[in-house]
Design a protein around this motif. Sequence first.
Motif, PDB file in Angstrom:
ATOM      1  N   ASP A 176       0.704  -1.330  -0.159  1.00 13.64           N
ATOM      2  CA  ASP A 176       0.335  -0.147   0.318  1.00 13.64           C
ATOM      3  C   ASP A 176       0.964   1.662   0.130  1.00 13.64           C
ATOM      4  OD1 ASP A 176      -2.926  -1.727  -0.258  1.00 13.64           O
ATOM      5  OD2 ASP A 176      -3.135  -1.281   2.143  1.00 13.64           O
ATOM      6  N   GLY A 177       2.463   0.837  -0.245  1.00 11.41           N
ATOM      7  CA  GLY A 177       3.542   2.005  -0.186  1.00 11.41           C
ATOM      8  C   GLY A 177       3.443   3.367   1.540  1.00 11.41           C
ATOM      9  N   PRO A 178       3.752   4.657   0.898  1.00 13.51           N
ATOM     10  CA  PRO A 178       4.315   5.416   1.765  1.00 13.51           C
ATOM     11  C   PRO A 178       2.342   5.631   3.058  1.00 13.51           C
ATOM     12  CG  PRO A 178       5.061   5.779   0.109  1.00 13.51           C
ATOM     13  CD  PRO A 178       3.689   4.959  -0.669  1.00 13.51           C
ATOM     14  N   LEU A 179       2.775   5.595   4.276  1.00  9.60           N
ATOM     15  CA  LEU A 179       1.444   6.307   4.974  1.00  9.60           C
ATOM     16  C   LEU A 179       1.176   7.651   4.749  1.00  9.60           C
ATOM     17  CD1 LEU A 179       3.446   4.398   8.430  1.00  9.60           C
ATOM     18  CD2 LEU A 179       1.343   3.289   7.382  1.00  9.60           C
ATOM     19  N   PRO A 180       0.012   7.611   4.990  1.00 10.74           N
ATOM     20  CA  PRO A 180      -0.731   8.940   4.407  1.00 10.74           C
ATOM     21  C   PRO A 180      -0.234  10.395   5.582  1.00 10.74           C
ATOM     22  CG  PRO A 180      -2.175   7.857   5.299  1.00 10.74           C
ATOM     23  CD  PRO A 180      -1.113   6.882   5.996  1.00 10.74           C
ATOM     24  N   ASP A 181      -0.477  11.243   4.736  1.00 12.49           N
ATOM     25  CA  ASP A 181       0.017  13.030   5.383  1.00 12.49           C
ATOM     26  C   ASP A 181      -1.457  13.115   6.852  1.00 12.49           C
ATOM     27  OD1 ASP A 181       2.637  12.954   4.268  1.00 12.49           O
ATOM     28  OD2 ASP A 181       1.924  13.863   2.644  1.00 12.49           O
ATOM     29  N   TRP A 182      -1.580  14.170   7.597  1.00 12.64           N
ATOM     30  CA  TRP A 182      -2.527  14.770   8.091  1.00 12.64           C
ATOM     31  C   TRP A 182      -3.709  14.681   7.102  1.00 12.64           C
ATOM     32  CZ3 TRP A 182      -2.117  13.682  12.996  1.00 12.64           C
ATOM     33  CH2 TRP A 182      -1.927  13.879  13.451  1.00 12.64           C
ATOM     34  N   ASP A 183      -3.158  14.902   5.868  1.00 12.50           N
ATOM     35  CA  ASP A 183      -4.452  15.305   5.352  1.00 12.50           C
ATOM     36  C   ASP A 183      -5.747  14.166   4.550  1.00 12.50           C
ATOM     37  OD1 ASP A 183      -3.055  14.493   3.175  1.00 12.50           O
ATOM     38  OD2 ASP A 183      -3.473  16.465   1.760  1.00 12.50           O
ATOM     39  N   ALA A 184      -5.106  12.682   4.835  1.00 10.04           N
ATOM     40  CA  ALA A 184      -5.990  11.824   4.104  1.00 10.04           C
ATOM     41  C   ALA A 184      -6.755  11.409   5.125  1.00 10.04           C
ATOM     42  CB  ALA A 184      -4.899  10.531   4.890  1.00 10.04           C
ATOM     43  N   SER A 185      -7.739  10.980   4.817  1.00 14.05           N
ATOM     44  CA  SER A 185      -9.072  10.419   5.111  1.00 14.05           C
ATOM     45  C   SER A 185      -8.892   9.650   6.917  1.00 14.05           C
ATOM     46  CB  SER A 185     -10.201   9.482   4.528  1.00 14.05           C
ATOM     47  OG  SER A 185      -9.884   8.290   4.199  1.00 14.05           O
ATOM     48  N   GLU A 186      -9.686   9.272   7.687  1.00 13.30           N
ATOM     49  CA  GLU A 186      -9.694   9.293   8.912  1.00 13.30           C
ATOM     50  C   GLU A 186      -9.837   7.683   8.478  1.00 13.30           C
ATOM     51  OE1 GLU A 186     -11.878   8.779  13.645  1.00 13.30           O
ATOM     52  OE2 GLU A 186     -12.010  10.354  12.067  1.00 13.30           O
ATOM     53  N   GLU A 187     -11.109   7.458   7.734  1.00 13.61           N
ATOM     54  CA  GLU A 187     -10.860   5.971   7.331  1.00 13.61           C
ATOM     55  C   GLU A 187      -9.491   4.760   6.693  1.00 13.61           C
ATOM     56  OE1 GLU A 187     -13.195   8.297   6.214  1.00 13.61           O
ATOM     57  OE2 GLU A 187     -14.302   7.746   7.100  1.00 13.61           O
ATOM     58  N   GLU A 188      -9.133   5.996   6.124  1.00 10.01           N
ATOM     59  CA  GLU A 188      -8.125   5.663   5.428  1.00 10.01           C
ATOM     60  C   GLU A 188      -6.441   5.681   6.342  1.00 10.01           C
ATOM     61  OE1 GLU A 188      -4.244   4.455   2.569  1.00 10.01           O
ATOM     62  OE2 GLU A 188      -6.113   3.858   2.669  1.00 10.01           O
ATOM     63  N   ILE A 189      -5.905   6.182   7.193  1.00  6.44           N
ATOM     64  CA  ILE A 189      -6.108   6.570   8.424  1.00  6.44           C
ATOM     65  C   ILE A 189      -6.137   5.091   9.218  1.00  6.44           C
ATOM     66  CG2 ILE A 189      -4.695   7.386  10.386  1.00  6.44           C
ATOM     67  CD1 ILE A 189      -4.850  10.390   9.073  1.00  6.44           C
ATOM     68  N   ASP A 190      -7.238   5.080   9.871  1.00  2.00           N
ATOM     69  CA  ASP A 190      -7.935   3.894  10.202  1.00  2.00           C
ATOM     70  C   ASP A 190      -7.170   2.600   9.463  1.00  2.00           C
ATOM     71  OD1 ASP A 190      -8.197   5.484  12.608  1.00  2.00           O
ATOM     72  OD2 ASP A 190     -10.978   4.982  11.977  1.00  2.00           O
ATOM     73  N   ARG A 191      -7.526   2.261   8.243  1.00  2.00           N
ATOM     74  CA  ARG A 191      -6.554   1.062   7.700  1.00  2.00           C
ATOM     75  C   ARG A 191      -5.727   0.887   7.736  1.00  2.00           C
ATOM     76  NH1 ARG A 191      -5.261  -0.522   2.568  1.00  2.00           N
ATOM     77  NH2 ARG A 191      -4.981   1.708   2.328  1.00  2.00           N
ATOM     78  N   ARG A 192      -4.854   1.784   7.951  1.00  2.68           N
ATOM     79  CA  ARG A 192      -3.074   1.858   7.795  1.00  2.68           C
ATOM     80  C   ARG A 192      -2.783   1.117   9.083  1.00  2.68           C
ATOM     81  NH1 ARG A 192       0.212   3.070   3.325  1.00  2.68           N
ATOM     82  NH2 ARG A 192       0.992   1.402   4.161  1.00  2.68           N
ATOM     83  N   VAL A 193      -3.493   1.586   9.788  1.00  6.86           N
ATOM     84  CA  VAL A 193      -3.234   1.414  11.208  1.00  6.86           C
ATOM     85  C   VAL A 193      -3.626  -0.006  11.901  1.00  6.86           C
ATOM     86  CG1 VAL A 193      -3.817   2.069  13.815  1.00  6.86           C
ATOM     87  CG2 VAL A 193      -3.357   4.263  12.662  1.00  6.86           C
TER      88      VAL A 193
END
Length: 85
Positions: free
Chosen positions: A11-28
């Motif tokens: 899935d590549g590099p982790l998202p920045d602060w402007d990513a959606s909460e869903e995207e950050i939660d998925r990567r976590v």
Amino acid sequence: MRPEVQTFVADGPLPDWDASEEEIDRRVQQFNAILKPVTGEEAKALVACFGPDDCCGPRTGRQRVAPAALPPRRERRTDPLNLTA
């Protein structure tokens, strides 16, 4: 390399602060699925996913990755003060 590490890295590099909460939660969730210890190969692949930002920067994964990135420990000396060396 374990499947959970491959999935995270794919899935590549982790998202920045402007990513959606869903995207950050998925990567976590992906990251939390990776159990310690990681191998040296896995550590190198994981480190590439952590960027310089404050959201998911290098410190985020350091505890999971750092032990694998270190060279093996030498045998402990019997003289802890190193007086005989």
